[in-house]
Every structure is written in C-alpha cells, then in structure tokens.
Design an enzyme around this catalytic site. Structure first.
Site, PDB file in Angstrom:
ATOM      1  N   TYR A  53      -6.202   6.360   4.680  1.00 30.42           N
ATOM      2  CA  TYR A  53      -6.312   5.271   3.762  1.00 30.42           C
ATOM      3  C   TYR A  53      -5.596   3.928   3.979  1.00 30.42           C
ATOM      4  O   TYR A  53      -6.055   3.026   3.951  1.00 30.42           O
ATOM      5  CB  TYR A  53      -6.139   5.979   2.286  1.00 30.42           C
ATOM      6  N   ASP A  77      -9.457   4.829  -2.147  1.00 29.61           N
ATOM      7  CA  ASP A  77      -8.551   5.422  -2.805  1.00 29.61           C
ATOM      8  C   ASP A  77      -8.989   5.966  -4.318  1.00 29.61           C
ATOM      9  O   ASP A  77     -10.264   6.153  -4.468  1.00 29.61           O
ATOM     10  CB  ASP A  77      -7.480   4.328  -3.083  1.00 29.61           C
ATOM     11  N   GLU A  87       0.740  -1.139   0.162  1.00 31.59           N
ATOM     12  CA  GLU A  87      -0.232  -0.024  -0.093  1.00 31.59           C
ATOM     13  C   GLU A  87       0.876   1.409  -0.079  1.00 31.59           C
ATOM     14  O   GLU A  87       0.700   2.391  -0.857  1.00 31.59           O
ATOM     15  CB  GLU A  87      -0.971   0.085   1.163  1.00 31.59           C
TER      16      GLU A  87
END
Length: 345
Positions: free
Chosen positions: A131, A149, A48
């Site tokens: 996020y 996202d 990520e």
C-alpha cells in the site's frame, strides 16, 4: 452501474476532487498540482507511514513537528534513534517509528537520498509494504499504481456491491480498484478515493446524496450502502497481564528503561516491569518496599493489557533527573502508568 462506466468513474471523481479536496499539510492540492508543483516524496512517505492505523487529526501535529525538526530524508536518517522515538511517543504502533529510521537510512545510504520512483522499487525499502509503495509511486511519481487503504476498500465494495466479507475480499477489491485507476492523474485519483471514503462514503450513514459516483454505485442502487463492506467476525482479543514498577527518588528522579527493539512498544522508554502474560510473575527491578499503585488497562491491536502498578520511593543509580524527565516522551501506556503512580505517591 452503466456499461463501460469505469472510465467515467475516475473523471467524475476527479471533477469532485478538484472542488472538494481536503487541505492536508503533506498534500499538494489539485490547483497547485495543475500549476506544476510537485509533491515531495519524503513528505508523502512520512505522512503515509504516520497515517497507518491512525487518524488524520491525530497525525497533523506529529507531521508538523517531524518536518520542522527533520525537513528531509537526510536529516531524518542522521537523527538519533531516541530522539525519533520520543517525538513518536503517543502515536502508537512503534514498529513504524523503527522502520521509519531504517527506511530513511536506506534511502540516504543506498539511493543517494532520493526515493525510488516505482512501486516495485519502493517495496524493497525497509518497512514499505504494497500500500505505502503504491501511494508514494502514484502521488509523488505519477505511476498508475493501485492504491487501496481502508477508505478505498469501502468505496469499492459499495461501488461494485461486493458481498464477500473482508479481509477475504481484499484481492478482489484491489482488482476492481485497478479497473477505475486512470493513467492520467493517478495520484490525484488515489487521494480523491481516500477523501471520498473519509468524507462522503463513510462507515456509518454515508452521504450518498452528495456522492459524485452515486449514479454508478451498485451498492446504492441495491440499498446495500449501509451494510457494505461486510466483515468476517473478529476473534476475541486475549487479555495479558503484568506488573509495572515506578520508583521515584527523594529528589524526584525516576527510574526508566528502554524496551527491547522487538515486541510491543519496542525501542521506547518506559518503566521496568514483568513479562506480559496470562499469569505473570512479579519482577521488581530491585529490592524495596513496593506498594500497589492501582491498575491500568490498555488495548493493542491483538490483545488487551492489564498492568498492576507498583510504586516506591527509593533512589537508584541511573535515575532520570526530575527536570529531565518528560512524561510526554513516553508511550500512552506508560503515561497511564505514570498517572496511576502519581496518584498513589
């Protein structure tokens, strides 16, 4: 969209994901997940962070090299800063690499080498924003966190026909994404939303005929799928300028310096240079016959940069020997500088 369709949307999406999930080196696919395999929080976190502002295609090889060299968070926490920055070279957004090390060391030193299991606790780690925390919590720990996202924003804006432009619409899109986030399989749901945005609900020419959510998509029903999400006009990027100095010794040694931790390309190796400003002053690192070596241009998130490359052949103490100098360890901008200098020399 049908009344009460929110609960069915995730079911339709997961059915599609079970058939069409992309194969990723950091992902535990739906079949493996159903068989009881658990995602590794370290690999989820690393992927990520790498994927922020970067494409899957660009990240694959970096992820493979990182996990081969540092297979777990303890190994990464013990790594030398310079080694990590060198492996990161070319991936861009170098603050991510610095935060990667800070976060790995926090997990190793403050959490016994185990990632916290909730989004709230994950957000307390260095460099982990809302996020990333939600993605790790959902994918690795099955928390029904709302993961949003760019792909998810696009899917949700079309699904609910949200006309308000980004970035102002982000809070509403996050709220709506929460209405379709299930309690069961939240990690697979999050990854399914990302896959849908990346492969079907694409920015241009979305493949609505293949979309599992088409019958509930208000944007499709209204014929708005190609214009949503709307975006506010971006301000024009300013242009900064500067000088970069490439000195090559008689034996091929190269003069390099490590940039300060803060600022653009912070903590990375590069060539000495001036400030980057509208009207920078020359700032050669030592007296020599510096000759123009061409100009390079590079674009960052917030500005364009034009560097005048200056070259000389002169030996200096502290030069990196030619056989130890690896241009691939340099950020993309500095590789451009090196290529221009090579042509000039």
């Amino acid at each position: 969209m049908r009344d009460g369709a929110e609960s069915q949307i995730s079911a339709d999406l997961l059915e599609w994901y079970d058939r069409e999930a992309r194969v990723m080196p950091w992902r535990v696919g739906p079949a493996e997940r159903a068989a009881g395999e658990r995602p590794d929080p370290y690999r989820v976190w690393l992927s990520e962070v790498m994927l922020q502002q970067t494409t899957v295609a660009a990240v694959r090889d970096y992820f493979r090299r990182f996990t081969e060299r540092w297979p777990d968070v303890a190994a990464l926490a013990a790594a030398e800063d310079a080694d990590v920055m060198a492996e990161w070279a070319g991936l861009g957004y170098y603050a991510r690499a610095r935060n990667l090390l800070k976060c790995a060391r926090a997990v190793a030193n403050d959490h016994g080498g185990r990632f916290p299991e909730t989004a709230d606790a994950l957000r307390a780690l260095p460099g982990v924003g809302p996020y990333t925390a939600a993605a790790i919590a959902a994918i690795a720990f099955d928390e029904p966190a709302v993961v949003v996202d760019g792909n998810v924003e696009r899917v949700v804006s079309r699904l609910f026909a949200i006309e308000a432009p980004l970035p102002g619409a982000k809070p509403e899109l996050t709220r709506l994404a929460g209405t379709i986030t299930p309690q069961a399989r939240p990690g697979d749901h999050a990854q399914a939303m990302m896959d849908l945005g990346a492969t079907i609900c694409t920015p241009r020419n979305p493949l609505c005929g293949l979309c599992p959510l088409r019958r509930d998509c208000r944007g499709y029903a209204a014929g708005l799928q190609t214009v949503l999400p709307r975006k506010a006009p971006k301000p024009e990027k300013p242009t900064r300028r500067g000088f970069a100095y490439v000195a090559v010794g008689p034996a091929g040694g190269v003069l390099l310096e490590r940039r300060p931790d803060k600022g653009l390309l912070g903590g990375t190796l590069g060539f000495p240079g001036s400030d980057w400003a509208e009207a920078p002053e020359p700032a050669p690192p030592f007296r020599a016959e510096w000759q123009p070596g061409g100009q390079v241009r590079h674009t960052f998130t917030h500005c364009h940069l034009e560097l005048q490359v200056m070259v000389t052949r002169a030996a200096r103490p502290g030069m990196v020997a030619r056989d130890a100098f690896r241009p691939g360890d340099l950020p993309t901008l500095m590789r451009k500088v090196w290529d221009a200098a090579q042509s000039a020399l």
